[in-house]
Each structure stands twice: as structure tokens, then as C-alpha cells.
Enzyme design. Structure first.
Site, mmCIF file in Angstrom:
data_model
loop_
_atom_site.group_PDB
_atom_site.id
_atom_site.type_symbol
_atom_site.label_atom_id
_atom_site.label_comp_id
_atom_site.label_asym_id
_atom_site.label_seq_id
_atom_site.Cartn_x
_atom_site.Cartn_y
_atom_site.Cartn_z
ATOM 1 N N HIS A 40 42.870 22.489 2.902
ATOM 2 C CA HIS A 40 41.841 21.488 2.607
ATOM 3 C C HIS A 40 41.509 20.744 3.898
ATOM 4 O O HIS A 40 42.210 20.893 4.898
ATOM 5 C CB HIS A 40 42.344 20.486 1.554
ATOM 6 C CG HIS A 40 43.447 19.619 2.089
ATOM 7 N ND1 HIS A 40 44.764 20.029 2.152
ATOM 8 C CD2 HIS A 40 43.417 18.374 2.637
ATOM 9 C CE1 HIS A 40 45.499 19.069 2.696
ATOM 10 N NE2 HIS A 40 44.708 18.052 3.013
ATOM 11 N N HIS A 121 40.434 18.409 10.988
ATOM 12 C CA HIS A 121 41.117 19.653 11.308
ATOM 13 C C HIS A 121 41.729 20.232 10.034
ATOM 14 O O HIS A 121 41.898 19.524 9.039
ATOM 15 C CB HIS A 121 42.203 19.423 12.369
ATOM 16 C CG HIS A 121 43.288 18.516 11.909
ATOM 17 N ND1 HIS A 121 43.171 17.140 11.960
ATOM 18 C CD2 HIS A 121 44.500 18.769 11.369
ATOM 19 C CE1 HIS A 121 44.264 16.586 11.468
ATOM 20 N NE2 HIS A 121 45.090 17.555 11.107
#
EC number: 3.1.4.58
Length: 174
Positions: A40, A121
């Protein structure tokens, strides 16, 4: 409840991220990789939140326009216990706008939000050690990929039988 807001990914994206994570672990010889189902992009980390505050978080989750992200390159955060490796996300004004909107609404509802810079990220693995030469060779593990974003979710993080598990509590369509 340990909560965060996140963009979840289609299965094809999870497959590519997992493949890159497995290749990294093989190169490192040790460390742990993100479970395929846990990939995610965290928008806002909320931490421990009492269950009765969940409706306030849901109220802060407004719709916005859908957009696409581009994941490209592999980077690392150096850590004494082993580095954290991640897939980078190209700068994206729509992503920044969504995050800013969420932070503003959550702060207005009394949630403390970190003030440090947002560095989007996708965590691939932790506790790995690669030489600089091996790290340089990682560049080809994850060619740029476009990721459609049509929703984001309120997620709960917990350990079940020692396994880190993320459960979607609420989804906001974009």
C-alpha cells in the site's frame, strides 16, 4: 486501534512489487519482505486511535478526483539493524493535494498529524543489507509502472498469530 489512511493496489501491481521484493531478498540473503497482500501507499499515519474516533476519521475522508501514480526505481533508508528498501513514487500534484486535504480535515477534527515532509514510497523489505554494487544492480528490478488510483482506505494494522495484517475499515471512492 492502530490506524492509517492508504492507497491500496490492484493485484497486478502487488504481483510486480512482490516480485521485486523477492529479488531484493535473494540478493541480500536475509531480511524480511512485505507480504504481498500488505502492499500500500500510506497517506497519513494516525497511530493508536480509540474506536469511538473512527467516525470522525470517516467524516474527514472526502472525495477528490482519481489519478495515476508512477512507481519507479528502488531506494533505501539506511538503518543500523538493516536497511529498509522501497519503490519510489514519482512526484504527483494530485497525490500531494489529496494528502494535504486529508491532513487539514483530520487536524480540524483534533487528530495530531506529523509535520515532517511526506515522502511517498512503497516498502518492499526491511532488515536487508546490500553492498553498494548490489544496490546499484537493483535499478532494473522495477521498471516504471503506472498505478491507477480510484479510491483510498482507512486501514487497521494488527498482529494476528504473529503476522502483520492490514484490514480495510472504510473505503472512499475518488
Amino acid at each position: 486501534m492502530r490506524l492509517f489512511l492508504a492507497i491500496n493496489f490492484p493485484e497486478t501491481v502487488k504481483d510486480r512489487l512482490f516480485s521485486a521484493a523477492c529479488a531484493l531478498r535473494e540478493m541480500a540473503g536475509s531480511g524480511s519482505i512485505t507480504r504481498r497482500e500488505n502492499f500500500h501507499l500510506t497517506l497519513v499515519f494516525l497511530g493508536e486511535v480509540p474506536p469511538d474516533r473512527v467516525p470522525a476519521i470517516q467524516s474527514a475522508m472526502h472525495s477528490a478526483s482519481g489519478f495515476s501514480l508512477t512507481a519507479a526505481s528502488i531506494g533505501r533508508f539506511r538503518r543500523p539493524q538493516g536497511d529498509l528498501y522501497w519503490a519510489g513514487v514519482m512526484p504527483n500534484p494530485e497525490l500531494q493535494k489529496l494528502r494535504a486535504m486529508l491532513c487539514k480535515a483530520l487536524r480540524a477534527s483534533g487528530f495530531p498529524i506529523e509535520s515532517r515532509a511526506f515522502r511517498p514510497h512503497l516498502t518492499l523489505g526491511r532488515g536487508m543489507r546490500l553492498t553498494d554494487a548490489a544496490f546499484s544492480a537493483c535499478a532494473d528490478l522495477l521498471p516504471p509502472m503506472e498505478i491507477p488510483v480510484s479510491s483510498y482506505s482507512l486501514m487497521c494494522s494488527e498482529r494476528r498469530n504473529g503476522i502483520l495484517t492490514y484490514t480495510e475499515l472504510h473505503r472512499q471512492l475518488l
